[in-house]
Design a protein around this motif. Structure first.
Motif, PDB file in Angstrom:
ATOM      1  N   VAL A  49      10.187   6.481   3.215  1.00  0.00           N
ATOM      2  CA  VAL A  49      10.431   5.101   3.647  1.00  0.00           C
ATOM      3  C   VAL A  49       9.986   4.173   2.515  1.00  0.00           C
ATOM      4  O   VAL A  49       8.909   4.352   1.949  1.00  0.00           O
ATOM      5  CB  VAL A  49       9.638   4.769   4.932  1.00  0.00           C
ATOM      6  CG1 VAL A  49       9.761   3.282   5.283  1.00  0.00           C
ATOM      7  CG2 VAL A  49      10.098   5.636   6.092  1.00  0.00           C
ATOM      8  N   ILE A  50      10.826   3.197   2.196  1.00  0.00           N
ATOM      9  CA  ILE A  50      10.475   2.113   1.273  1.00  0.00           C
ATOM     10  C   ILE A  50      10.250   0.894   2.160  1.00  0.00           C
ATOM     11  O   ILE A  50      11.167   0.448   2.846  1.00  0.00           O
ATOM     12  CB  ILE A  50      11.595   1.818   0.251  1.00  0.00           C
ATOM     13  CG1 ILE A  50      12.117   3.088  -0.420  1.00  0.00           C
ATOM     14  CG2 ILE A  50      11.129   0.766  -0.753  1.00  0.00           C
ATOM     15  CD1 ILE A  50      11.158   3.790  -1.316  1.00  0.00           C
ATOM     16  N   LEU A  51       9.038   0.353   2.156  1.00  0.00           N
ATOM     17  CA  LEU A  51       8.622  -0.653   3.134  1.00  0.00           C
ATOM     18  C   LEU A  51       8.154  -1.949   2.493  1.00  0.00           C
ATOM     19  O   LEU A  51       7.298  -1.935   1.612  1.00  0.00           O
ATOM     20  CB  LEU A  51       7.477  -0.055   3.972  1.00  0.00           C
ATOM     21  CG  LEU A  51       6.815  -0.946   5.017  1.00  0.00           C
ATOM     22  CD1 LEU A  51       7.775  -1.234   6.168  1.00  0.00           C
ATOM     23  CD2 LEU A  51       5.535  -0.280   5.522  1.00  0.00           C
ATOM     24  N   ASP A  52       8.690  -3.055   2.979  1.00  0.00           N
ATOM     25  CA  ASP A  52       8.198  -4.382   2.621  1.00  0.00           C
ATOM     26  C   ASP A  52       7.027  -4.718   3.547  1.00  0.00           C
ATOM     27  O   ASP A  52       6.884  -4.138   4.618  1.00  0.00           O
ATOM     28  CB  ASP A  52       9.324  -5.408   2.793  1.00  0.00           C
ATOM     29  CG  ASP A  52       8.941  -6.811   2.326  1.00  0.00           C
ATOM     30  OD1 ASP A  52       8.063  -6.934   1.454  1.00  0.00           O
ATOM     31  OD2 ASP A  52       9.541  -7.779   2.835  1.00  0.00           O
ATOM     32  N   ILE A  53       6.182  -5.650   3.148  1.00  0.00           N
ATOM     33  CA  ILE A  53       5.054  -6.058   3.983  1.00  0.00           C
ATOM     34  C   ILE A  53       5.376  -7.315   4.786  1.00  0.00           C
ATOM     35  O   ILE A  53       5.192  -7.351   5.991  1.00  0.00           O
ATOM     36  CB  ILE A  53       3.783  -6.299   3.125  1.00  0.00           C
ATOM     37  CG1 ILE A  53       3.294  -4.982   2.537  1.00  0.00           C
ATOM     38  CG2 ILE A  53       2.677  -6.946   3.951  1.00  0.00           C
ATOM     39  CD1 ILE A  53       2.798  -3.981   3.558  1.00  0.00           C
ATOM     40  N   LEU A  54       5.849  -8.347   4.118  1.00  0.00           N
ATOM     41  CA  LEU A  54       6.065  -9.638   4.786  1.00  0.00           C
ATOM     42  C   LEU A  54       7.458  -9.693   5.406  1.00  0.00           C
ATOM     43  O   LEU A  54       8.452  -9.899   4.718  1.00  0.00           O
ATOM     44  CB  LEU A  54       5.874 -10.779   3.782  1.00  0.00           C
ATOM     45  CG  LEU A  54       4.502 -10.815   3.105  1.00  0.00           C
ATOM     46  CD1 LEU A  54       4.459 -11.890   2.025  1.00  0.00           C
ATOM     47  CD2 LEU A  54       3.402 -11.020   4.123  1.00  0.00           C
ATOM     48  N   MET A  55       7.502  -9.485   6.744  1.00  0.00           N
ATOM     49  CA  MET A  55       8.766  -9.492   7.485  1.00  0.00           C
ATOM     50  C   MET A  55       8.523 -10.104   8.859  1.00  0.00           C
ATOM     51  O   MET A  55       7.412 -10.033   9.381  1.00  0.00           O
ATOM     52  CB  MET A  55       9.284  -8.063   7.689  1.00  0.00           C
ATOM     53  CG  MET A  55       9.629  -7.315   6.432  1.00  0.00           C
ATOM     54  SD  MET A  55      10.241  -5.640   6.790  1.00  0.00           S
ATOM     55  CE  MET A  55       8.723  -4.814   7.297  1.00  0.00           C
TER      56      MET A  55
END
Length: 128
Positions: A49-55
């Protein structure tokens, strides 16, 4: 074929990450927030998984905390613009396999791709 799930609310970032990953024969799916990502994690069963933090809706830290509680072992690479050391430590505490900062420059792209492959291989994430 190895499967990767990109979780990021920015269409531009998802496309940029997809472009980098398309250099390898990966099957790629996308989610626009952590809640959608959790559902896709169950149904898609990615190798990474490639995950962003600010969502919105569910941020990356809540996603990491939830997957940790569930005992999820899929490698998660955090790719974020948040450069705070406290955020980095929290991601590590919640089980992130790696933390990288965006935007990725063209020079960073090859290193990022190598890191993704190394993490998948080290976790035995090859799909059959």
């Amino acid at each position: 074929m190895r499967k990767i799930l990109i979780i990021d609310d920015s269409l531009y970032q998802r496309r940029s990450i997809r472009k980098i990953l398309s250099q390898k024969p990966y099957e790629i799916q996308e989610a626009t927030n952590g809640r959608e990502g959790l559902e896709m994690l169950k149904s898609y069963q990615p190798d990474c998984v490639i995950l962003d933090i600010l969502m919105p809706d569910m941020d990356g830290l809540a996603f990491l905390a939830t997957t940790q509680k569930q005992g999820e072992t899929t490698p998660i690479i955090v790719l974020t613009a948040d450069i705070q050391e406290t955020t980095r430590r929290e991601c590590q505490r919640l089980g992130a396999s790696a933390i990288e900062y965006k935007p990725l420059s063209p020079l960073d792209s090859e290193k990022f791709l190598e890191m993704v492959e190394r993490i998948i291989q080290s976790k035995g994430g090859a799909s059959t």
